[in-house]
Design an enzyme around this catalytic site. Structure first.
Site, mmCIF file in Angstrom:
data_model
loop_
_atom_site.group_PDB
_atom_site.id
_atom_site.type_symbol
_atom_site.label_atom_id
_atom_site.label_comp_id
_atom_site.label_asym_id
_atom_site.label_seq_id
_atom_site.Cartn_x
_atom_site.Cartn_y
_atom_site.Cartn_z
ATOM 1 N N ALA A 71 0.831 -1.210 0.000
ATOM 2 C CA ALA A 71 0.000 0.000 0.000
ATOM 3 C C ALA A 71 0.864 1.260 0.000
ATOM 4 O O ALA A 71 0.544 2.231 -0.684
ATOM 5 C CB ALA A 71 -0.938 -0.007 1.203
ATOM 6 N N ALA A 74 2.163 1.655 -3.504
ATOM 7 C CA ALA A 74 1.090 2.091 -4.394
ATOM 8 C C ALA A 74 0.728 3.554 -4.170
ATOM 9 O O ALA A 74 0.593 4.333 -5.130
ATOM 10 C CB ALA A 74 -0.152 1.214 -4.198
ATOM 11 N N GLU A 75 0.578 3.969 -2.917
ATOM 12 C CA GLU A 75 0.200 5.355 -2.651
ATOM 13 C C GLU A 75 1.313 6.315 -3.057
ATOM 14 O O GLU A 75 1.050 7.396 -3.579
ATOM 15 C CB GLU A 75 -0.180 5.569 -1.187
ATOM 16 C CG GLU A 75 -0.673 6.982 -0.954
ATOM 17 C CD GLU A 75 -1.627 7.129 0.208
ATOM 18 O OE1 GLU A 75 -2.083 8.269 0.424
ATOM 19 O OE2 GLU A 75 -1.941 6.136 0.889
ATOM 20 N N THR A 76 2.554 5.914 -2.849
ATOM 21 C CA THR A 76 3.681 6.754 -3.263
ATOM 22 C C THR A 76 3.653 6.991 -4.769
ATOM 23 O O THR A 76 3.712 8.129 -5.234
ATOM 24 C CB THR A 76 5.018 6.098 -2.854
ATOM 25 O OG1 THR A 76 5.062 5.987 -1.430
ATOM 26 C CG2 THR A 76 6.203 6.905 -3.356
ATOM 27 N N SER A 79 0.530 8.956 -5.977
ATOM 28 C CA SER A 79 0.610 10.356 -5.553
ATOM 29 C C SER A 79 1.590 11.150 -6.397
ATOM 30 O O SER A 79 1.338 12.311 -6.732
ATOM 31 C CB SER A 79 1.019 10.439 -4.078
ATOM 32 O OG SER A 79 0.015 9.922 -3.250
#
Length: 154
Positions: A71, A74-76, A79
């Site tokens: 996660a 993925a968020e890095t 973003s």
């Protein structure tokens, strides 16, 4: 983990951010959490963000890659794509992250590739596919970011 190369940006992104006063590689990096986890953003544009993360050091008690680590990757990546889409003077703030974990990984390096599903004026959604070294899908994620003016970010 050794020294990693810097992030590669397309020339139009470098030109767009040239007068922003920001170091692109630092601004569009994995941040402090990502550094601790060994996340490396290899290439970044609004159309595609690629990054890697070692499994070692990011496992749960059974010795498998922690779902939270996937996660973070993925968020890095999502973003970074959303920030580049927003452009200088705007920021992207994650508002929804959805991850489906398909298989366990015990060693090696995982690679995430973020591609846009939607890029609008106020939101951007990226699909992130995380694969193991054999190219097998480990995680499918979707991140939606709110894009807002940087001045209103406080």
């Amino acid at each position: 983990m050794g020294e990693q190369s810097r992030t590669t940006f397309p020339q139009d992104i470098i030109d767009q951010w040239a007068d922003s006063g920001h170091d692109l590689a630092a601004l569009f990096s994995a941040g402090h959490l990502g550094e601790r986890m060994g996340v490396h953003v290899a290439e970044a544009s609004p159309e595609r963000v690629v990054g890697t993360m070692p499994v070692e050091g990011n496992t749960q008690p059974y010795g498998l890659l922690h779902g939270g680590a996937s996660a973070v990757l993925a968020e890095t990546l999502g973003s970074v794509g959303a920030m580049l889409h927003g452009g200088p003077g705007r920021i992207a703030v994650g508002v929804d992250l959805n991850c489906t974990h398909h298989r366990g990984v015990r060693s090696g390096l995982v690679t995430g590739v973020a591609t846009p599903v939607h890029r609008g004026r106020t939101t951007a959604t990226y699909e992130v596919v995380v694969t193991d070294e054999q190219g097998k899908r480990v995680c499918s994620a979707r991140l939606t970011c709110l894009i807002r003016d940087a001045a209103g970010a406080a």
